[in-house]
Design a protein around this motif. Structure first.
Motif, short mmCIF file in Angstrom:
data_model
loop_
_atom_site.label_atom_id
_atom_site.label_comp_id
_atom_site.label_asym_id
_atom_site.label_seq_id
_atom_site.Cartn_x
_atom_site.Cartn_y
_atom_site.Cartn_z
N ALA A 42 3.86 8.08 7.25
CA ALA A 42 2.94 7.24 8.03
C ALA A 42 2.50 6.05 7.19
CB ALA A 42 1.70 8.04 8.42
N ASP A 43 2.43 4.89 7.81
CA ASP A 43 1.78 3.74 7.18
C ASP A 43 1.19 2.90 8.30
OD1 ASP A 43 2.10 2.36 4.11
OD2 ASP A 43 1.37 1.06 5.72
N VAL A 44 0.02 2.33 8.05
CA VAL A 44 -0.60 1.46 9.06
C VAL A 44 0.28 0.24 9.35
CG1 VAL A 44 -3.04 2.10 8.90
CG2 VAL A 44 -2.08 0.51 7.23
N PRO A 82 -4.58 4.08 -0.41
CA PRO A 82 -5.71 3.67 -1.26
C PRO A 82 -6.89 4.65 -1.17
CG PRO A 82 -4.75 1.77 -0.16
CD PRO A 82 -4.08 2.98 0.43
N ASN A 83 -7.73 4.60 -2.20
CA ASN A 83 -8.73 5.65 -2.45
C ASN A 83 -9.73 5.87 -1.30
OD1 ASN A 83 -7.36 5.17 -4.77
ND2 ASN A 83 -9.07 4.32 -5.92
N ASN A 84 -10.05 4.81 -0.56
CA ASN A 84 -11.08 4.94 0.49
C ASN A 84 -10.61 5.78 1.67
OD1 ASN A 84 -9.24 2.91 1.28
ND2 ASN A 84 -10.72 2.02 2.68
N GLU A 103 -3.26 11.74 -4.09
CA GLU A 103 -3.24 10.84 -5.25
C GLU A 103 -4.65 10.69 -5.83
OE1 GLU A 103 -1.70 9.57 -7.52
OE2 GLU A 103 0.35 10.01 -6.93
N LYS A 104 -4.69 10.26 -7.08
CA LYS A 104 -5.95 10.08 -7.80
C LYS A 104 -6.43 8.66 -7.65
CE LYS A 104 -5.30 7.39 -10.36
NZ LYS A 104 -4.86 5.97 -10.16
N PRO A 105 -7.68 8.33 -7.91
CA PRO A 105 -8.76 9.29 -8.07
C PRO A 105 -9.04 9.95 -6.72
CG PRO A 105 -9.65 7.08 -7.92
CD PRO A 105 -8.16 6.94 -7.91
N GLY A 335 10.88 10.55 -18.04
CA GLY A 335 10.39 9.33 -17.39
C GLY A 335 9.22 9.64 -16.48
N TYR A 336 8.71 8.58 -15.87
CA TYR A 336 7.62 8.73 -14.89
C TYR A 336 8.04 9.71 -13.79
CZ TYR A 336 3.89 7.39 -11.74
OH TYR A 336 2.80 7.41 -10.91
N THR A 337 9.31 9.56 -13.35
CA THR A 337 9.82 10.44 -12.29
C THR A 337 9.73 11.91 -12.67
OG1 THR A 337 11.35 8.71 -11.64
CG2 THR A 337 11.87 10.90 -10.89
P1 NAI Z 1 0.18 0.71 -2.46
O1 NAI Z 1 -0.71 -0.46 -2.28
O2 NAI Z 1 1.50 0.52 -3.13
O3 NAI Z 1 0.48 1.44 -1.08
C1 NAI Z 1 -0.52 1.92 -0.24
C2 NAI Z 1 0.03 1.99 1.19
O4 NAI Z 1 -0.93 2.68 2.00
C3 NAI Z 1 0.25 0.61 1.83
O5 NAI Z 1 1.56 0.53 2.31
C4 NAI Z 1 -0.77 0.58 2.96
O6 NAI Z 1 -0.33 -0.15 4.09
C5 NAI Z 1 -0.94 2.04 3.27
N1 NAI Z 1 -2.18 2.41 3.95
C6 NAI Z 1 -3.43 1.96 3.73
N2 NAI Z 1 -4.31 2.59 4.53
C7 NAI Z 1 -3.60 3.46 5.28
C8 NAI Z 1 -3.94 4.40 6.30
N3 NAI Z 1 -5.20 4.56 6.71
N4 NAI Z 1 -2.94 5.12 6.87
C9 NAI Z 1 -1.65 4.96 6.46
N5 NAI Z 1 -1.28 4.07 5.51
C10 NAI Z 1 -2.24 3.34 4.92
O7 NAI Z 1 -0.71 1.82 -3.23
P2 NAI Z 1 -0.22 2.83 -4.35
O8 NAI Z 1 -0.10 2.12 -5.64
O9 NAI Z 1 0.91 3.64 -3.85
O10 NAI Z 1 -1.56 3.73 -4.47
C11 NAI Z 1 -1.83 4.77 -3.55
C12 NAI Z 1 -2.69 5.82 -4.23
O11 NAI Z 1 -1.98 6.32 -5.37
C13 NAI Z 1 -4.03 5.30 -4.77
O12 NAI Z 1 -5.01 6.30 -4.63
C14 NAI Z 1 -3.76 5.05 -6.26
O13 NAI Z 1 -4.91 5.15 -7.08
C15 NAI Z 1 -2.75 6.16 -6.57
N6 NAI Z 1 -1.83 5.82 -7.67
C16 NAI Z 1 -1.54 6.80 -8.57
C17 NAI Z 1 -0.68 6.58 -9.61
C18 NAI Z 1 -0.36 7.69 -10.58
O14 NAI Z 1 0.20 7.41 -11.63
N7 NAI Z 1 -0.65 8.94 -10.26
C19 NAI Z 1 -0.05 5.25 -9.81
C20 NAI Z 1 -0.35 4.32 -8.75
C21 NAI Z 1 -1.22 4.60 -7.74
#
Ligand code: NAI
Length: 392
Positions: A42-44, A82-84, A103-105, A335-337
């Motif tokens: 799912a993505d908005v 995103p976190n919210n 995902e964190k936080p 790696g990260y993966t």
């Molecule tokens: P991103 O910005 O790459 O992707 C977020 C996606 O969520 C976007 O495509 C957006 O359209 C979508 N989205 C937003 N609100 C939505 C909703 N209500 N329903 C469906 N889709 C929605 O963000 P990223 O980097 O993937 O970050 C996502 C989460 O992962 C965050 O909480 C971030 O802190 C965490 N994160 C964790 C990492 C780690 O190493 N564990 C590294 C990067 C991010």
């Protein structure tokens, strides 16, 4: 072998990492605790959702995360947004009886995290918060040495997470710079990874004393879409808006067991990329880890002969944590993966066996309490106690 149907929410950076992990996990860890089946993403943003279905190999896509939570065939909800958005999705998923990888936080506030924890606990679902860096084999090896007593009593520690992707003022005001979406800046985004690692390695935090700073006071507006992490710059005619979160934070910590330390996190350190480090000193030895050299753990043991005592490098491999599943020769390259694959493995193993994971939503809640104490301390310029979690 049991199949587990995944519904993933969010189709950005973390969706990519988690999708690779689902595909790779059974190839590394066989017999796998379950076979993940990528059912719905799912993505908005419909364009992103549709594209993600193809490139991450999901069976279908939606623009509405409720379709995932309401689908009786889905076993696991994977929150990569995103976190919210984490709290609302996770609480609905827990109530629907789904296991949750988030995902964190964990959340924007301790109160949201508490609601998430209680919803998961009361609905008896397995949870994991994706603090994947602690799953690097070298970090697990440091934990093994500490648990075996090889370092003696832990005296002190220091940790860093330094990056430079937001040091350029033309990097846009993505969701990571807006408090109502991210909660906090460098602290929540990267500092919490080090909090998780050091809490895991050294022990629970009792009190903190912090300083935060916002160096770049406004940034060019980015209205929607994925965060390009500074890789796409705005031009200088783009209107700017104030940044209301920290660019940098640094804090001292006293642990409940008496160990003392510090953690520093910034996304404005030119020349640093993913510079996650820790050094831990005990009465019988020390360890040093740097994620940019993540196959390696530096160790020094006090009882080595004095003419050869010093840091030596252990390259992680088959004789180390997760070595039976990962690569058969040390230093082939974690790696990260791989950290995400190990995370996925541990998550499904917990679902199949005890249900116990770490870090789970209770740990995520504990980290939100620490983050909140850090922000309060930075504001009041004083030591702040980290509240205990009261079970009710
Ligand atoms: P991103 O910005 O790459 O992707 C977020 C996606 O969520 C976007 O495509 C957006 O359209 C979508 N989205 C937003 N609100 C939505 C909703 N209500 N329903 C469906 N889709 C929605 O963000 P990223 O980097 O993937 O970050 C996502 C989460 O992962 C965050 O909480 C971030 O802190 C965490 N994160 C964790 C990492 C780690 O190493 N564990 C590294 C990067 C991010």
């Amino acid at each position: 072998m049991e199949k587990m149907n995944i519904g993933m929410v969010g189709a950005g950076f973390m969706a990519k990492a988690h999708s690779i992990a689902y595909a790779g996990m059974p190839m590394f860890f066989w017999p796998a605790p379950a076979i993940p089946v990528k059912k719905i993403i799912a993505d908005v943003n419909e364009t992103l959702a549709k594209e993600a279905k193809e490139k991450f190999a999901f069976e279908t896509y939606t623009t509405n995360w409720q379709d995932i939570v309401n689908d009786p065939n889905i076993d696991v909800v994977d929150i990569c947004t995103p976190n919210n958005t984490h709290a609302e999705i996770a609480i609905a998923a827990a109530k629907a009886g789904k296991h949750i990888l988030c995902e964190k936080p964990l959340s924007l506030t301790p109160s949201e995290a508490e609601d998430m924890y209680i919803a998961a606990r009361d609905n008896k679902v397995t949870t994991m918060v994706a603090f994947n860096y602690r799953r690097t084999p070298a970090v697990q090896l440091a934990k093994k040495y500490i648990d075996e007593g090889a370092l003696g009593d832990i005296l002190d520690f220091r940790g860093t997470y330094l990056q430079d992707w937001s040091a350029d003022p033309s990097s846009p005001l993505s969701w990571r710079f807006q408090k109502d979406i991210c909660g906090s800046g460098a602290l929540g985004d990267i500092g919490t990874h080090v909090v998780d690692m050091l809490r895991f390695l050294v022990g629970d935090f009792a009190r903190v004393n912090a300083r935060t700073a916002t160096y770049i006071k406004d940034r060019p507006i980015q209205n929607a879409g994925i965060d390009s992490l500074g890789n796409v710059k705005a031009n200088n005619t783009t209107p700017r808006k104030p940044v209301d979160v920290d660019d940098q934070c640094i804090f001292m910590i006293e642990c409940k067991n008496g160990a003392f330390g510090s953690i520093e996190a910034t996304r404005n350190a030119w020349g640093r990329n993913n510079y996650i480090t820790f050094e831990i000193h005990g009465t019988k030895g020390s360890v040093y880890f740097n994620y940019e050299r993540r196959d390696e753990l530096q160790v020094c043991f006090a009882d080595d002969k004095s003419d050869r005592r010093g840091f030596r490098t252990v390259y992680t491999g088959p004789n180390h944590p997760y070595g039976d599943g990962l690569w058969p020769i040390p230093a082939l390259g974690i790696g990260y993966t791989e950290t995400k694959i190990v995370e996925t493995y541990d998550f499904f193993k917990a679902i199949a066996e005890s249900g116990e994971t770490s870090p789970n939503f209770r740990d995520g809640y504990a980290i939100e309490l620490i983050s909140d104490a850090i922000l309060t301390s930075a504001h009041t310029r004083s030591w702040v106690e980290v509240p205990e979690i009261e079970e009710n």
